[in-house]
Design an enzyme around this catalytic site. Structure first.
Site, PDB file in Angstrom:
ATOM      1  N   ALA A 240       0.833  -1.200   0.000  1.00 45.02           N
ATOM      2  CA  ALA A 240       0.000   0.000   0.000  1.00 45.02           C
ATOM      3  C   ALA A 240       0.867   1.248   0.000  1.00 45.02           C
ATOM      4  O   ALA A 240       2.011   1.229   0.468  1.00 45.02           O
ATOM      5  CB  ALA A 240      -0.916   0.002   1.228  1.00 45.02           C
TER       6      ALA A 240
ATOM      7  N   VAL B 103       4.823   3.910   2.662  1.00 43.91           N
ATOM      8  CA  VAL B 103       4.448   2.636   2.054  1.00 43.91           C
ATOM      9  C   VAL B 103       4.311   1.555   3.122  1.00 43.91           C
ATOM     10  O   VAL B 103       4.798   1.703   4.246  1.00 43.91           O
ATOM     11  CB  VAL B 103       5.499   2.188   1.009  1.00 43.91           C
ATOM     12  CG1 VAL B 103       5.738   3.270  -0.042  1.00 43.91           C
ATOM     13  CG2 VAL B 103       6.820   1.812   1.681  1.00 43.91           C
TER      14      VAL B 103
ATOM     15  N   CYS C 126      -8.328   0.444   1.423  1.00 43.95           N
ATOM     16  CA  CYS C 126      -8.228   1.490   0.404  1.00 43.95           C
ATOM     17  C   CYS C 126      -9.528   1.668  -0.368  1.00 43.95           C
ATOM     18  O   CYS C 126      -9.517   2.154  -1.506  1.00 43.95           O
ATOM     19  CB  CYS C 126      -7.061   1.220  -0.546  1.00 43.95           C
ATOM     20  SG  CYS C 126      -5.471   1.196   0.294  1.00 43.95           S
TER      21      CYS C 126
END
Length: 220
Positions: free
Chosen positions: A154, A168, A185
């Site tokens: 992600a 990240v 998300c």
């Protein structure tokens, strides 16, 4: 005339154990202010958190399906994300007023593309092909069993007066069931995966080594 001093070298920091999420937010905020003031070096900070759900600025309340773990308003872009043991979170604090390797100055889109490329190259070191997808944040790998795709990493960033923070999260070997408390998300039609779920039994140290080597290729 005295030549201007060079920028101090980037700090690459790996924290042992678990870093409380609230402490990470506070530490990042302080470092970002110091970088902006020119009193501290840029930093890549690798941490591991206890199970936590974090909400980005676009997070929808209904996408928190079950508050199994503590939740935080992260202040970064994006929606709901899970952090927890077995996941390597990388917080990236850079002065974006200057270029970094292949990433141009003052270009947030190029910066996010650089983060993606960093992860793609790190994951490729384990012979896993991770890919971008238009309209979907993060890095994705094919799921041959379902014919779909699963997220392996992600990305969620914030930029404050041209200094970046957040960053990240690479799934090395987290408990993938923990993602079930959120719509990761905001994407419900795809799943999540990890290096271990892909058959690569990498240690966190091996993941860190891959991230370090790939960083120099993109941002060095």
């Amino acid at each position: 005339m005295t030549a201007p001093s060079a920028n101090p070298p980037l700090e690459w920091v790996v924290s042992e154990g678990r870093t409380p999420y609230a402490e990470a937010l506070s530490a990042m905020e302080s470092r970002v202010a110091a970088i902006r003031a020119g009193t501290a070096a840029e930093r890549v900070w690798l941490v591991e958190h206890d199970p936590t759900y974090t909400a980005g600025t676009s997070a929808r309340p209904e996408d928190l399906r079950e508050a199994r773990f503590p939740t935080f308003a992260a202040g970064r872009g994006g929606q709901w994300t899970y952090h927890g043991p077995g996941q390597r979170t990388g917080y990236v604090m850079l002065d974006l007023t200057r270029p970094h390797g292949s990433v141009a100055a003052r270009d947030v889109r190029a910066y996010v593309h650089g983060l993606e490329e960093w992860l793609i190259r790190a994951i490729d070191r384990f012979n896993i092909r991770a890919e971008r997808r238009e309209g979907r944040v993060g890095l994705w790998v094919a799921n041959r069993a379902t014919g779909g795709e699963d997220k392996i990493a992600a990305i969620g960033v914030r930029v404050t007066r041209w200094v970046s923070w957040h960053g990240v999260a690479l799934n090395v070997d987290p408990d993938l069931a923990h993602f079930g408390g959120i719509v990761p998300c905001g994407i419900s039609e795809h799943g999540v995966t990890s290096l271990h779920a892909q058959g690569v039994l990498a240690t966190m140290e091996e993941a860190d080594s891959a991230l370090r080597a790939a960083w120099d290729e993109v941002f060095g």
